[in-house]
Design a protein around this motif. Structure first.
Motif, mmCIF file in Angstrom:
data_model
loop_
_atom_site.group_PDB
_atom_site.id
_atom_site.type_symbol
_atom_site.label_atom_id
_atom_site.label_comp_id
_atom_site.label_asym_id
_atom_site.label_seq_id
_atom_site.Cartn_x
_atom_site.Cartn_y
_atom_site.Cartn_z
ATOM 1 N N THR A 725 49.662 -36.335 1.970
ATOM 2 C CA THR A 725 50.277 -37.626 1.656
ATOM 3 C C THR A 725 49.250 -38.723 1.378
ATOM 4 O O THR A 725 49.589 -39.763 0.804
ATOM 5 C CB THR A 725 51.187 -38.090 2.800
ATOM 6 N N THR A 726 48.000 -38.518 1.790
ATOM 7 C CA THR A 726 46.968 -39.528 1.508
ATOM 8 C C THR A 726 46.365 -39.344 0.122
ATOM 9 O O THR A 726 45.596 -40.188 -0.337
ATOM 10 C CB THR A 726 45.835 -39.477 2.551
ATOM 11 N N THR A 727 46.694 -38.243 -0.527
ATOM 12 C CA THR A 727 46.183 -38.028 -1.884
ATOM 13 C C THR A 727 47.322 -38.088 -2.906
ATOM 14 O O THR A 727 47.593 -39.143 -3.470
ATOM 15 C CB THR A 727 45.428 -36.683 -1.978
ATOM 16 N N LEU A 728 48.050 -36.987 -3.123
ATOM 17 C CA LEU A 728 49.009 -36.943 -4.225
ATOM 18 C C LEU A 728 50.476 -36.845 -3.814
ATOM 19 O O LEU A 728 51.362 -37.196 -4.591
ATOM 20 C CB LEU A 728 48.667 -35.763 -5.152
ATOM 21 N N TRP A 729 50.751 -36.393 -2.611
ATOM 22 C CA TRP A 729 52.139 -36.093 -2.236
ATOM 23 C C TRP A 729 52.946 -37.355 -1.938
ATOM 24 O O TRP A 729 52.489 -38.264 -1.255
ATOM 25 C CB TRP A 729 52.160 -35.191 -1.010
ATOM 26 N N THR A 730 54.165 -37.391 -2.501
ATOM 27 C CA THR A 730 55.161 -38.382 -2.101
ATOM 28 C C THR A 730 56.494 -37.642 -2.002
ATOM 29 O O THR A 730 56.636 -36.520 -2.509
ATOM 30 C CB THR A 730 55.317 -39.537 -3.109
ATOM 31 N N LYS A 731 57.481 -38.274 -1.411
ATOM 32 C CA LYS A 731 58.786 -37.612 -1.287
ATOM 33 C C LYS A 731 59.610 -37.720 -2.574
ATOM 34 O O LYS A 731 60.775 -37.322 -2.589
ATOM 35 C CB LYS A 731 59.561 -38.180 -0.113
ATOM 36 N N PHE A 732 58.982 -38.235 -3.637
ATOM 37 C CA PHE A 732 59.661 -38.354 -4.927
ATOM 38 C C PHE A 732 58.999 -37.505 -6.015
ATOM 39 O O PHE A 732 59.508 -37.420 -7.127
ATOM 40 C CB PHE A 732 59.669 -39.820 -5.377
ATOM 41 N N GLY A 733 57.860 -36.901 -5.701
ATOM 42 C CA GLY A 733 57.084 -36.132 -6.677
ATOM 43 C C GLY A 733 55.611 -36.419 -6.476
ATOM 44 O O GLY A 733 55.224 -37.220 -5.612
#
Length: 846
Positions: A725-733
């Motif tokens: 989550t600190t790089t590319l991951w989000t809960k939307f894509g």
């Protein structure tokens, strides 16, 4: 650009007479002379000879340039090479694109820039379209060309099969317009057949009758300038009006009829102009004059015999329904013509439209086989995504404007030269913002379209490849014709022949070859695809070689996107527009030392696809060359040596770079001597050759290309980058750039907000999902981890797109990485429509 720079250096050396060979020859002759006078004479002769020889070489050099830049020896006229077509048979001349296929696609909703428009696939077509009066800030305004400033609540195709049927819903304040399109081919109709349009005006609130009048304007126009006949409305059927009639070489005699059982007020006006893209203004001016003289919004009821545009106003209380039928008269009796009109209006049209919608729904399920986990609400979104992509396919004809390099000042005229007149049948990214062809977008569009209709897909690809010039270059953005040009800011019109675009058409060509190997096509389809690939090969070969020569780096197997501005003082990080990723951060100081990892992967895709096509066509000689290139570009050790950051496990660009660059407000003295405050780039330390330490979509290209072995520790690192989550991951894509990047969500100039510096883009997420799906099915220590990430990412993307569509009525260009909200261009049903393949779990099996 590198080649031009080196050529200029050689020219300067020659013109200065600095060749050591000439000097040595002169010195030798001087030493052989004993007499002082003789030596002087020899010096004069030798110097003169050297000068003349130098001039000769300069002229030869210029001649060589002229030969390569200006060719047309047959006509002995000066013709720039950059606007000379590739000397190869055109794909669109193949028999598979003639006859029934060509006629079946002749008419269509091929004017994506207007809310509803019809034209034929011919340069000077008969056009038709719809306008209406909307209300904004308490005033009537004309609706015609798609634009966000109209503030429609929603609009777009809910269904469209790309051929003969489409249904669109538009919501403007309380007014709900539904436009349905149907084509019909009868044995006694003219070329291309007949078509019908149903226009329904209703209240936004179900079953509520609005105490308002809808003002609708249906028009027909001839781009050739041919005068149109104005109908007198006479008919045996009181509900049937003859609106207009005429004759054309392509379709023969034709008539346009209006049928409605409702009460309505009717007006008309005729115009004579070749500037059809200004039709909105013509109608508004006519209405304004009438409003001043009569106090009513109605057309003038005037038309002369030379009018090539006829506009018909129908004003009626809501709810209201009307049918417009276009019929051709190649043969048959008058009674037969009336029968065909009746079949395209009223209850008969209702029945045809219901059948077409049912056929669309059934074919959608066959093609994409959505599992039960995809709820009905999501399926509606998927159908709208496909319908909008197919309904956004347009036909364009005109000439691109090509920027001339400084070295070509011998060419008279402006700073551009026109490409040859060309046609393009293509999907478009966005009807209001980008209603024209974009080369790298089109490959993603075709990943969906080919699964729906392979023949339409091949037709589109063929049109694009026929735009290739003698060097193997294709202009990356196609702005063809006055209507397309009217939607483009002037600074984006010129196309630069040094710049490319990702060769994404290889994505879909690879799918065609793989699907043949897996027996997914019929024998006749295989024959058509084989014929297409055989003729296309020379163009694909030229295209690949253009990339391999013009975009190559200093070292073998390295590439960089040309066209970056290396002298800019305004951009935080000079854009790489040709890469398609625009402001995605590259090396801070553009140079020929750059190595772009995404382009290397695109070149691997192209070489590997060319190898597969060669194998399919049984051309072992060329196939071996491409196979060796693909092997070189997939060499894992070499890839890691050039692009891998061992610490993070991310793949990076390489170039002259410093992280200490910022935009700061500075006082600048203008040419007139007046100081102004401007936001300018400031470099705080000397840049050095290094890996560029930004993590984002570019870092994952080898992963997307499946170049990482399933048992490699690097794959584990890549999976971590994706899921962290600190790089590319989000809960939307997956966001486009890591939050750890120094330019994350930073403006690139005073006026350029972040674009590929954080927001979520569907095309890259689709490619990452495709790779995750692949690694989840290949034996290896990270198989289960890949499956978990795949499932979560897919669910996040589907849920967010469906949620946004439900809330806003649109698919969007990009999505916010913090809240998931749609951003950028709305009604962006280009590559965002890949959500259909994500729902269907339909990925490359190659």
């Amino acid at each position: 650009m590198a080649g031009v720079s080196r050529r200029n250096t050689r020219d300067k050396t020659i013109s200065a007479g600095k060749s050591p060979n000439y000097d040595n020859a002169a010195n030798t002759r001087t030493r052989k002379s004993a007499a002082r006078g003789r030596r002087g004479f020899n010096r004069i002769v030798t110097s003169t000879f050297a000068i003349l020889l130098s001039i000769g070489i300069v002229l030869i050099t210029i001649g060589f340039f002229m030969k390569n830049y200006f060719i047309n020896p047959a006509k002995e006229t000066v013709k720039p090479r950059v606007v000379t077509p590739l000397p190869a048979p055109k794909l669109m001349d193949l028999p598979m694109f003639q006859g029934e296929h060509k006629e079946s696609l002749y008419w269509g909703t091929y004017r994506p820039h207007v809310y509803f428009g019809i034209r034929a696939r011919t340069p000077q077509s008969l056009l038709a379209g719809l306008m209406w009066l909307g209300v904004k800030d308490g005033r009537y305004v004309m609706r015609h060309v798609c634009q966000d400033s109209d503030e429609l609540a929603t609009y777009g195709w809910t269904h469209h099969n790309g051929r003969d049927y489409g249904r669109q819903v538009l919501v403007d304040q309380k007014l709900v317009l539904t436009t349905s399109f149907l084509k019909s081919k009868e044995k006694d109709s003219g070329y291309g057949g007949d078509w019908a349009v149903r226009i329904e005006a209703q209240s936004e609130v179900l079953n509520e009758e609005m105490e308002e009048i809808a003002h609708l304007f249906f028009y027909v126009a001839d781009e050739e300038g041919t005068a149109l006949g104005l109908g007198n409305g006479a008919s045996d059927d009181p509900d049937d009006f003859l609106l207009a009639f005429g004759s054309r070489n392509d379709v023969g005699n034709w008539e346009l009829h209006l049928e409605s059982k409702e009460n309505f007020e009717f007006h008309y006006s005729g115009f004579k102009t070749h500037n059809i893209h200004n039709l909105s203004e013509l109608v508004q001016t006519n209405l304004a004059i009438q409003a001043r003289t009569t106090g009513r919004f109605q057309l003038s009821d005037t038309s002369d015999h030379a009018s090539n545009i006829l506009v018909f106003q129908v004003s009626a209380m809501i709810p209201f329904k009307a049918d417009v039928a276009f019929v051709t008269k190649s043969s048959g009796s008058t009674s037969r013509l009336k029968e065909r009109i009746r079949s395209l209006t009223g209850d008969s049209l209702s029945s045809h439209l219901e059948q077409k919608q049912e056929q669309f729904d059934n074919k959608f399920q066959r093609c994409f086989d959505m599992s039960d986990e995809i709820n009905p609400e999501a399926v509606i979104v998927a159908k709208a995504a496909l319908g909008n992509l197919l309904g956004g396919v347009g036909y364009f004809y005109g000439q691109s404007k090509i920027s001339l390099p400084p070295s070509s000042k011998l060419v008279p005229g402006d700073n551009y030269i026109s490409y040859w007149p060309a046609e393009l049948y293509t999907a478009v990214p966005s009807r209001p913002f980008f209603p024209r062809g974009f080369l790298w977008d089109e490959g993603f569009h075709q990943l969906l379209i080919w699964k729906w209709d392979a023949n339409i897909s091949l037709d589109i690809i063929g049109h694009w490849l026929d735009l290739m010039n003698a060097d193997g270059w294709i202009p990356r953005e196609q702005i063809l014709g006055a209507e397309a040009l009217s939607k483009v800011p002037s600074e984006f019109v010129l196309q630069h022949p040094t710049n490319g675009n990702p060769p994404t058409l290889f994505l879909v060509l690879r799918e065609f070859v793989c699907s043949i190997k897996k027996d997914k096509f019929s024998a006749s389809q295989i024959n058509d695809i084989s014929t297409f690939l055989r003729r296309a090969f020379v163009r694909l070969d030229a295209w690949y070689k253009w990339f391999n020569t013009t975009q190559s780096g200093k070292e073998a197997g390295t590439y960089f996107w040309h066209g970056r501005d290396n002298v800019t003082t305004r951009e935080l990080n000079p854009k790489s527009l040709s890469s398609g990723l625009d402001d995605y951060p590259r090396a801070s100081h553009p140079s020929e030392d750059e190595r772009h990892v995404d382009l290397r992967c695109w070149m691997h895709l192209a070489a590997d696809c060319m190898s597969s096509i060669s194998e399919f066509l049984e051309d072992s000689h060329i196939g071996k060359e491409y196979s060796l290139t693909a092997k070189l570009l997939s060499n894992f050790d070499l890839l890691n040596q050039i692009h891998l950051d061992n610490t993070s496990g991310a793949y990076s660009d390489y170039g002259i770079h410093t992280e200490k660059v910022r935009l700061s407000w500075q006082m600048v003295e203008s040419a007139g001597g007046h100081p102004s405050r401007e936001l300018l780039r400031e470099v705080l330390e000397k840049p050095v050759l290094r890996l560029v330490p930004h993590i984002g979509y570019v870092s994952l290209f080898p992963f997307m290309s499946r170049l990482i072995p399933a048992d490699s520790w690097i794959l584990e690192k890549q999976l971590h980058l994706i899921s962290d989550t600190t790089t590319l991951w989000t809960k939307f894509g997956l966001r486009s750039l890591s939050k750890t990047s120094s330019v994350y969500m930073q403006r690139n100039t005073e006026h350029d907000p972040p674009y590929w510096r954080g927001p979520i883009w569907m095309n890259m997420n689709y490619m990452i999902l495709s790779a995750l799906n692949y690694y989840s099915q290949v034996d290896g220590p990270y198989q289960d981890r890949a499956k978990i990430i795949y499932t979560d990412l897919r669910n996040n993307l589907i849920q967010n797109v469906v949620k946004n569509y439900k809330q806003t009525g649109f698919l969007w260009e990009q999505y916010d990485q913090k809240k998931g909200k749609g951003k950028g261009a709305r009604l962006f049903t280009g590559w965002t429509s890949l959500i259909v393949l994500i729902m269907a779990e339909s990925y490359s099996e190659c």
